[in-house]
Design a protein around this motif. Structure first.
Motif, PDB file in Angstrom:
ATOM      1  N   LYS A   1       0.835  -1.212   0.000  1.00 14.76           N
ATOM      2  CA  LYS A   1       0.000   0.000   0.000  1.00 14.76           C
ATOM      3  C   LYS A   1       0.867   1.259   0.000  1.00 14.76           C
ATOM      4  CE  LYS A   1      -4.064  -2.050   2.123  1.00 14.76           C
ATOM      5  NZ  LYS A   1      -4.923  -2.107   3.293  1.00 14.76           N
TER       6      LYS A   1
ATOM      7  N   ARG B   1       3.718   1.559  -1.348  1.00 15.42           N
ATOM      8  CA  ARG B   1       4.245   1.658  -2.719  1.00 15.42           C
ATOM      9  C   ARG B   1       3.236   2.378  -3.628  1.00 15.42           C
ATOM     10  NH1 ARG B   1       6.283  -3.840  -3.961  1.00 15.42           N
ATOM     11  NH2 ARG B   1       8.263  -3.024  -3.208  1.00 15.42           N
ATOM     12  N   LYS B   2       1.954   2.051  -3.477  1.00 17.95           N
ATOM     13  CA  LYS B   2       0.918   2.704  -4.280  1.00 17.95           C
ATOM     14  C   LYS B   2       0.882   4.200  -3.994  1.00 17.95           C
ATOM     15  CE  LYS B   2      -2.051  -1.318  -4.795  1.00 17.95           C
ATOM     16  NZ  LYS B   2      -3.343  -1.921  -4.494  1.00 17.95           N
TER      17      LYS B   2
ATOM     18  N   GLN C   1       1.650   7.417  -6.498  1.00 16.07           N
ATOM     19  CA  GLN C   1       0.756   8.571  -6.612  1.00 16.07           C
ATOM     20  C   GLN C   1       1.519   9.868  -6.356  1.00 16.07           C
ATOM     21  OE1 GLN C   1      -2.209   7.299  -3.677  1.00 16.07           O
ATOM     22  NE2 GLN C   1      -3.752   7.414  -5.283  1.00 16.07           N
TER      23      GLN C   1
ATOM     24  N   THR D   1      -8.373   3.912   1.918  1.00 12.30           N
ATOM     25  CA  THR D   1      -8.028   2.837   1.008  1.00 12.30           C
ATOM     26  C   THR D   1      -9.296   2.093   0.624  1.00 12.30           C
ATOM     27  OG1 THR D   1      -7.145   1.908   3.054  1.00 12.30           O
ATOM     28  CG2 THR D   1      -5.628   2.110   1.249  1.00 12.30           C
TER      29      THR D   1
END
Length: 109
Positions: free
Chosen positions: A16, A18-19, A23, A98
């Motif tokens: 998460k 990393r996401k 962004q 999330t």
């Protein structure tokens, strides 16, 4: 040269985090004309970024983000404003909800 060092702890895990780092990199590329290079590792990722007057990196682990940047002479005068904007953007990404996976209905017996 003025230096920035911003650390944010989290409990997201690496996937998460990393996401969020992706962004963030996309956001600074668009808004601030940064050139970002994303290096993904097994336990740690690093986003190197650069543009005229700024260079640095965002380190991403399963427990924290650490941003280090060096501001050139001209941008150094705006260190407080730049730091506040980075903090605001990173905190907004960390605070974003999330998506929760949709639950399948349980068939009635």
């Amino acid at each position: 040269m003025a230096e920035l060092n911003i650390v944010r702890e989290h409990t997201l895990g690496l996937a998460k985090a990393r996401k969020i780092a992706f962004q963030w990199a996309e956001q600074v590329e668009q808004e601030f004309a940064m050139q970002c290079n994303y290096a993904q590792g097994k336990h740690i990722d690093e986003v190197d970024f650069v543009r005229s007057g700024v260079k640095g990196s965002l380190t991403v682990t399963k427990t924290h983000f650490e941003l280090r940047a060096q501001l050139g002479f001209l941008l150094g005068a705006f260190k407080g404003t730049i730091e506040a904007e980075i903090v605001k953007n990173l905190d907004a990404l960390l605070a974003a909800p999330t998506p929760v996976p949709k639950k399948r209905p349980v068939p009635k017996a």
